[in-house]
Enzyme design. Structure first.
Site, PDB file in Angstrom:
ATOM      1  N   HIS A 173       0.847  -1.190   0.000  1.00 45.63           N
ATOM      2  CA  HIS A 173       0.000   0.000   0.000  1.00 45.63           C
ATOM      3  C   HIS A 173       0.880   1.236   0.000  1.00 45.63           C
ATOM      4  O   HIS A 173       2.094   1.157   0.218  1.00 45.63           O
ATOM      5  CB  HIS A 173      -0.895   0.030   1.241  1.00 45.63           C
ATOM      6  CG  HIS A 173      -0.135   0.126   2.532  1.00 45.63           C
ATOM      7  ND1 HIS A 173       0.586  -0.938   3.045  1.00 45.63           N
ATOM      8  CD2 HIS A 173       0.059   1.158   3.400  1.00 45.63           C
ATOM      9  CE1 HIS A 173       1.170  -0.566   4.175  1.00 45.63           C
ATOM     10  NE2 HIS A 173       0.880   0.705   4.409  1.00 45.63           N
ATOM     11  N   ASP A 195       0.808   5.233   1.871  1.00 42.77           N
ATOM     12  CA  ASP A 195       0.165   5.936   2.978  1.00 42.77           C
ATOM     13  C   ASP A 195      -0.531   7.185   2.447  1.00 42.77           C
ATOM     14  O   ASP A 195       0.082   7.955   1.702  1.00 42.77           O
ATOM     15  CB  ASP A 195       1.197   6.331   4.036  1.00 42.77           C
ATOM     16  CG  ASP A 195       1.849   5.124   4.685  1.00 42.77           C
ATOM     17  OD1 ASP A 195       1.223   4.042   4.694  1.00 42.77           O
ATOM     18  OD2 ASP A 195       2.988   5.261   5.179  1.00 42.77           O
ATOM     19  N   HIS A 232       4.796   0.073  -0.108  1.00 40.67           N
ATOM     20  CA  HIS A 232       5.568  -0.751   0.820  1.00 40.67           C
ATOM     21  C   HIS A 232       4.691  -1.840   1.429  1.00 40.67           C
ATOM     22  O   HIS A 232       3.464  -1.808   1.307  1.00 40.67           O
ATOM     23  CB  HIS A 232       6.196   0.118   1.922  1.00 40.67           C
ATOM     24  CG  HIS A 232       5.207   0.971   2.672  1.00 40.67           C
ATOM     25  ND1 HIS A 232       4.588   2.088   2.121  1.00 40.67           N
ATOM     26  CD2 HIS A 232       4.723   0.888   3.939  1.00 40.67           C
ATOM     27  CE1 HIS A 232       3.784   2.647   3.005  1.00 40.67           C
ATOM     28  NE2 HIS A 232       3.840   1.917   4.117  1.00 40.67           N
ATOM     29  N   ARG A 275       8.140  -8.860  15.390  1.00 41.18           N
ATOM     30  CA  ARG A 275       8.482  -7.520  14.919  1.00 41.18           C
ATOM     31  C   ARG A 275       7.487  -6.537  15.515  1.00 41.18           C
ATOM     32  O   ARG A 275       6.273  -6.747  15.444  1.00 41.18           O
ATOM     33  CB  ARG A 275       8.433  -7.461  13.391  1.00 41.18           C
ATOM     34  CG  ARG A 275       8.876  -6.120  12.806  1.00 41.18           C
ATOM     35  CD  ARG A 275       8.981  -6.202  11.275  1.00 41.18           C
ATOM     36  NE  ARG A 275       9.605  -4.999  10.722  1.00 41.18           N
ATOM     37  CZ  ARG A 275       8.946  -3.899  10.376  1.00 41.18           C
ATOM     38  NH1 ARG A 275       7.631  -3.861  10.508  1.00 41.18           N
ATOM     39  NH2 ARG A 275       9.593  -2.861   9.896  1.00 41.18           N
TER      40      ARG A 275
END
Length: 335
Positions: free
Chosen positions: A208, A210, A265, A275
């Protein structure tokens, strides 16, 4: 680093993805914010990648470690306890579902408004008996990261030779700024190892861009983040828990009339390590009109985009799928 408890595997369904990954690994642009050439390097990075890493950023490492410790503590709770803080409408705890349009990932998250006053009441219900420690860590971190984001935006304005140095940063500094903050936890995904030759890239968070102006990302020392290059190939971003990564958002792409590119990204799941990432999304006030800045229009250059308010774009963006080209509906057909 506090170890996260390994959650039950059935809590986090995953999605397979085909990956076209580059065999050449161009270096991620590195910007030292204390150096005089920072503004020049930022412009180049925004034009070529829409993404860069910053060091000497001025955010105290203590603020980073305190908030991560609080996030780890929350995500280590049993699922029923975490679920009491959800669903995210729009703020709160979410598990595997990303947005309202069917996107899922190997992820759980907390979503907050970056308006610290608005978070006051939410923390009582969200974090139970002792919200003060979490709230203090979040407010310290947000204040420092917002300041850094504004400094970067002012360096961008300098590099673009815009006379009004705060033309971008004032949108984040506005009391009505619609900025949000996200804590993501990607649990280990042991099923990756059992695929034996089958494409083993599991999506933690799907590809996607941002929609906001700028995103400031920090994660722990676990890999997973990838960015897409102009040729459509993907490169992995080496983790660095003491630095920040900056994403150009769709709104900044429009404000620069396409000179800066919002970066596509995604995050891949890790087979053995948790993570944890923290992302500040710097957004303008809902009523702010977004259009290419006249000072960046050269000669008879035409605007590539129709003017829209941030409210209009946000509504459109969040009614789409993650991977959609959200700006396509706002592009002008230029003769």
């Amino acid at each position: 680093m506090v170890a996260l408890a390994k959650p039950a595997i059935q809590q986090f369904p995953f999605t397979k993805t085909s990956c076209k990954t580059s065999t050449l690994f161009p270096a991620i642009p590195l910007i030292d914010l204390s150096k005089p050439d920072a503004k020049t390097l930022i412009i180049k990075a925004c034009e070529e990648f829409g993404f860069f890493k910053v060091i000497n950023h001025g955010v105290p490492l203590e603020f980073i470690s305190r908030l991560e410790a609080e996030a780890v503590k929350f995500f280590s709770l049993p699922l029923p306890e975490k679920a009491q803080a959800g669903p995210p409408r729009p703020f709160g705890y979410g598990n595997k579902s990303i947005g309202p349009n069917g996107d899922v990932g190997w992820v759980e998250y907390l979503l907050f408004t970056a308006n610290q006053e608005s978070n006051l009441q939410r923390f009582v219900s969200l974090l139970g008996k002792n919200p003060e420690k979490f709230r203090g860590a979040l407010n310290d971190y947000l204040s420092a990261v917002k300041k850094m984001a504004c400094e970067i935006l002012e360096l961008m304005a300098d590099g673009l030779k815009i006379q009004q140095r705060n033309v971008f940063s004032k949108l984040l500094m506005d009391e009505q700024s619609d900025s949000v903050f996200r804590l993501n936890h990607y649990p280990p995904c042991p099923d990756i190892q059992s695929l034996n030759g089958i494409n083993s890239n599991m999506i933690g968070f799907g590809e996607h861009t941002d929609p906001q102006i700028i995103s400031v990302l920090r994660s722990n020392n676990t890999s997973g983040l990838q960015i897409s290059l102009r040729d459509g190939s993907w490169i992995s971003v080496p983790p660095d828990q003491n630095s920040f990564f900056i994403n150009v958002g769709d709104s900044l792409q429009v404000l620069t009339n396409g000179r800066f590119k919002s970066v596509r990204h995604r995050v891949l799941a890790n087979s053995s390590k948790s993570r944890v990432s923290m992302i500040y999304f710097g957004g303008p006030p809902l009523s702010e009109k977004i259009a290419p800045l006249p000072s960046l229009m050269k000669g008879h250059e035409q605007s590539l985009y129709k003017e829209f308010t941030w409210f209009e774009y946000k509504k459109s963006a969040y009614s789409s799928k993650l991977a959609d080209n959200r700006l396509i509906h706002f592009e002008k057909i230029v003769a």
